[in-house]
Design a protein around this motif. Structure first.
Motif, PDB file in Angstrom:
ATOM      1  N   THR A   1       0.578  -1.156  -0.005  1.00 37.65           N
ATOM      2  CA  THR A   1       0.067  -0.046  -0.001  1.00 37.65           C
ATOM      3  C   THR A   1       0.882   1.317   0.054  1.00 37.65           C
ATOM      4  OG1 THR A   1      -1.437  -1.440   1.280  1.00 37.65           O
ATOM      5  CG2 THR A   1      -1.953   1.125   1.124  1.00 37.65           C
ATOM      6  N   GLY A   2       1.899   1.178   0.675  1.00 42.17           N
ATOM      7  CA  GLY A   2       2.941   2.084   0.926  1.00 42.17           C
ATOM      8  C   GLY A   2       4.241   1.859   1.368  1.00 42.17           C
ATOM      9  N   GLN A   3       5.144   2.698   1.101  1.00 43.05           N
ATOM     10  CA  GLN A   3       6.341   2.254   1.696  1.00 43.05           C
ATOM     11  C   GLN A   3       7.037   3.576   2.436  1.00 43.05           C
ATOM     12  OE1 GLN A   3      10.172   2.849  -0.827  1.00 43.05           O
ATOM     13  NE2 GLN A   3      10.389   0.725  -0.603  1.00 43.05           N
ATOM     14  N   ILE A   4       7.773   3.305   3.653  1.00 43.14           N
ATOM     15  CA  ILE A   4       8.499   4.341   4.471  1.00 43.14           C
ATOM     16  C   ILE A   4       9.957   3.818   4.574  1.00 43.14           C
ATOM     17  CG2 ILE A   4       8.417   5.410   6.658  1.00 43.14           C
ATOM     18  CD1 ILE A   4       5.321   4.524   7.029  1.00 43.14           C
ATOM     19  N   ALA A   5      10.753   4.721   4.097  1.00 42.52           N
ATOM     20  CA  ALA A   5      12.116   4.414   4.348  1.00 42.52           C
ATOM     21  C   ALA A   5      12.961   5.554   4.606  1.00 42.52           C
ATOM     22  CB  ALA A   5      12.910   3.781   2.790  1.00 42.52           C
ATOM     23  N   GLY A   6      14.153   5.364   5.402  1.00 43.04           N
ATOM     24  CA  GLY A   6      15.103   6.227   6.087  1.00 43.04           C
ATOM     25  C   GLY A   6      14.513   7.076   7.377  1.00 43.04           C
ATOM     26  N   LEU A   7      13.549   6.685   8.035  1.00 40.79           N
ATOM     27  CA  LEU A   7      13.166   7.643   9.064  1.00 40.79           C
ATOM     28  C   LEU A   7      13.261   6.750  10.356  1.00 40.79           C
ATOM     29  CD1 LEU A   7       9.879   9.081   7.576  1.00 40.79           C
ATOM     30  CD2 LEU A   7      12.105   9.981   7.680  1.00 40.79           C
ATOM     31  N   GLY A   8      14.188   5.690  10.210  1.00 43.52           N
ATOM     32  CA  GLY A   8      14.589   5.079  11.463  1.00 43.52           C
ATOM     33  C   GLY A   8      13.302   4.417  12.175  1.00 43.52           C
ATOM     34  N   ILE A   9      13.385   4.326  13.571  1.00 48.01           N
ATOM     35  CA  ILE A   9      12.199   3.439  14.002  1.00 48.01           C
ATOM     36  C   ILE A   9      10.735   4.175  14.039  1.00 48.01           C
ATOM     37  CG2 ILE A   9      13.699   2.063  15.797  1.00 48.01           C
ATOM     38  CD1 ILE A   9      12.843   4.042  17.854  1.00 48.01           C
ATOM     39  N   ASP A  10      11.017   5.462  13.727  1.00 50.83           N
ATOM     40  CA  ASP A  10       9.825   6.145  13.667  1.00 50.83           C
ATOM     41  C   ASP A  10       8.959   5.784  12.570  1.00 50.83           C
ATOM     42  OD1 ASP A  10      10.299   7.998  15.765  1.00 50.83           O
ATOM     43  OD2 ASP A  10      10.903   9.430  14.619  1.00 50.83           O
ATOM     44  N   GLY A  11       9.550   4.954  11.478  1.00 50.87           N
ATOM     45  CA  GLY A  11       9.036   4.569  10.299  1.00 50.87           C
ATOM     46  C   GLY A  11       7.746   3.692  10.757  1.00 50.87           C
ATOM     47  N   TYR A  12       7.978   2.998  11.584  1.00 51.95           N
ATOM     48  CA  TYR A  12       7.172   1.893  12.278  1.00 51.95           C
ATOM     49  C   TYR A  12       5.821   2.426  12.934  1.00 51.95           C
ATOM     50  CZ  TYR A  12      10.458  -1.783  11.644  1.00 51.95           C
ATOM     51  OH  TYR A  12      11.669  -2.698  11.056  1.00 51.95           O
ATOM     52  N   PHE A  13       6.127   3.776  13.442  1.00 46.76           N
ATOM     53  CA  PHE A  13       4.909   4.437  14.256  1.00 46.76           C
ATOM     54  C   PHE A  13       4.247   5.249  13.141  1.00 46.76           C
ATOM     55  CE2 PHE A  13       8.615   4.301  17.404  1.00 46.76           C
ATOM     56  CZ  PHE A  13       8.303   3.284  18.028  1.00 46.76           C
ATOM     57  N   PHE A  14       4.887   5.614  12.169  1.00 42.60           N
ATOM     58  CA  PHE A  14       4.153   6.324  10.835  1.00 42.60           C
ATOM     59  C   PHE A  14       3.274   5.490  10.258  1.00 42.60           C
ATOM     60  CE2 PHE A  14       7.960   9.529  10.818  1.00 42.60           C
ATOM     61  CZ  PHE A  14       7.421  10.307  11.906  1.00 42.60           C
ATOM     62  N   ALA A  15       3.928   4.045  10.286  1.00 40.50           N
ATOM     63  CA  ALA A  15       3.286   3.176   9.718  1.00 40.50           C
ATOM     64  C   ALA A  15       1.675   2.754  10.264  1.00 40.50           C
ATOM     65  CB  ALA A  15       4.079   1.764   9.352  1.00 40.50           C
ATOM     66  N   LEU A  16       1.901   2.725  11.626  1.00 48.67           N
ATOM     67  CA  LEU A  16       0.858   2.386  12.487  1.00 48.67           C
ATOM     68  C   LEU A  16      -0.260   3.584  12.271  1.00 48.67           C
ATOM     69  CD1 LEU A  16       1.761   1.161  16.009  1.00 48.67           C
ATOM     70  CD2 LEU A  16       0.484  -0.107  14.398  1.00 48.67           C
ATOM     71  N   ASP A  17       0.131   4.985  12.245  1.00 46.77           N
ATOM     72  CA  ASP A  17      -0.635   5.880  11.892  1.00 46.77           C
ATOM     73  C   ASP A  17      -1.349   5.825  10.637  1.00 46.77           C
ATOM     74  OD1 ASP A  17      -0.209   7.148  14.417  1.00 46.77           O
ATOM     75  OD2 ASP A  17       1.453   8.254  13.548  1.00 46.77           O
ATOM     76  N   ALA A  18      -0.601   5.565   9.579  1.00 47.28           N
ATOM     77  CA  ALA A  18      -1.045   5.205   8.289  1.00 47.28           C
ATOM     78  C   ALA A  18      -2.274   4.444   8.300  1.00 47.28           C
ATOM     79  CB  ALA A  18      -0.115   4.869   7.340  1.00 47.28           C
ATOM     80  N   ILE A  19      -1.871   3.100   9.041  1.00 48.75           N
ATOM     81  CA  ILE A  19      -2.851   2.048   8.909  1.00 48.75           C
ATOM     82  C   ILE A  19      -3.992   2.319   9.892  1.00 48.75           C
ATOM     83  CG2 ILE A  19      -3.068  -0.412  10.207  1.00 48.75           C
ATOM     84  CD1 ILE A  19      -0.346  -0.673   9.340  1.00 48.75           C
ATOM     85  N   LEU A  20      -4.058   3.047  10.778  1.00 48.16           N
ATOM     86  CA  LEU A  20      -5.310   3.631  11.430  1.00 48.16           C
ATOM     87  C   LEU A  20      -6.075   4.420  10.814  1.00 48.16           C
ATOM     88  CD1 LEU A  20      -3.705   4.668  14.970  1.00 48.16           C
ATOM     89  CD2 LEU A  20      -6.006   3.239  14.871  1.00 48.16           C
ATOM     90  N   LYS A  21      -5.778   5.414   9.917  1.00 47.53           N
ATOM     91  CA  LYS A  21      -6.226   6.071   8.765  1.00 47.53           C
ATOM     92  C   LYS A  21      -6.887   5.338   7.883  1.00 47.53           C
ATOM     93  CE  LYS A  21      -5.425  10.541   8.193  1.00 47.53           C
ATOM     94  NZ  LYS A  21      -4.998  12.005   7.367  1.00 47.53           N
ATOM     95  N   ILE A  22      -6.082   4.350   7.294  1.00 52.98           N
ATOM     96  CA  ILE A  22      -6.623   3.475   6.129  1.00 52.98           C
ATOM     97  C   ILE A  22      -7.919   2.489   6.661  1.00 52.98           C
ATOM     98  CG2 ILE A  22      -6.265   1.673   4.447  1.00 52.98           C
ATOM     99  CD1 ILE A  22      -3.240   2.759   4.616  1.00 52.98           C
ATOM    100  N   ILE A  23      -7.657   1.988   7.772  1.00 58.47           N
ATOM    101  CA  ILE A  23      -8.872   1.026   8.240  1.00 58.47           C
ATOM    102  C   ILE A  23      -9.905   1.641   9.134  1.00 58.47           C
ATOM    103  CG2 ILE A  23      -7.198  -1.124   8.191  1.00 58.47           C
ATOM    104  CD1 ILE A  23      -7.039  -1.053  11.072  1.00 58.47           C
ATOM    105  N   SER A  24      -9.887   2.700   9.496  1.00 59.69           N
ATOM    106  CA  SER A  24     -10.899   3.289  10.410  1.00 59.69           C
ATOM    107  C   SER A  24     -11.898   4.101   9.575  1.00 59.69           C
ATOM    108  CB  SER A  24     -10.317   4.379  11.402  1.00 59.69           C
ATOM    109  OG  SER A  24     -10.005   5.459  10.633  1.00 59.69           O
TER     110      SER A  24
END
Ligand code: DQA
Length: 145
Positions: free
Chosen positions: A122-145
């Motif tokens: 669906t999307g890719q996050i690269a280069g933001l360190g561990i924050d990438g996982y938290f941004f991914a969670l935020d993205a998922i929340l937006k997508i599935i809600s």
């Protein structure tokens, strides 16, 4: 009941904190997983984390998740660049999939520039360190809600 999210970490990510910290940071996988699970919980998500150094084990984990999870966050690590098997397993799932890389793979060696899953994620996050996982969670929340 909260929606289930699976986070998969590929090979050598069990060595986070010790492994090339100038590239991958000093946070251990244990600490990272704890933060991911906590952040998910705050948002009403049930997050399971999983790491394996073995391609087939990751394939089986994705297969087992079929019908069980609402979204997948995956850092396939070195398998990103090689694994048709992980790509094919992801194709079985009909849910949002976010590909995460701690480092910016496009700034690194040419063999890291190709991802076998970027065109099906669906999307890719690269280069933001561990924050990438938290941004991914935020993205998922937006997508599935
Ligand atoms: C990685 C990048 C890959 O090229 C590498 O093999 C990894 C980690 C990252 O998170 O930046 O193991 O996926």
């Amino acid at each position: 009941m909260g929606k289930k999210i699976l986070v998969i970490h590929g090979p050598n990510l069990n060595m986070l904190g010790k492994r090339e910290p100038e590239i991958y940071g000093s946070t251990t996988l244990f600490e990272l997983n704890k933060e991911i699970v906590q952040k998910g919980k705050k948002s009403g998500l049930i997050v399971e984390t999983f790491q394996s150094n073995h391609e087939g084990v990751i394939v089986e984990k994705i297969q087992e998740a079929f019908g069980e999870i609402s979204a997948l966050i995956i850092n396939p690590a070195a398998f990103t660049h090689t694994s048709i098997a992980i790509r094919d397993a992801i194709l079985i799932l009909d849910i949002p999939v976010i590909e995460v890389h701690l480092s910016n793979i496009y700034k690194r060696e040419p063999f890291r520039h190709k991802s076998m899953i970027s065109d099906i994620a669906t999307g890719q996050i690269a280069g933001l360190g561990i924050d990438g996982y938290f941004f991914a969670l935020d993205a998922i929340l937006k997508i599935i809600s």
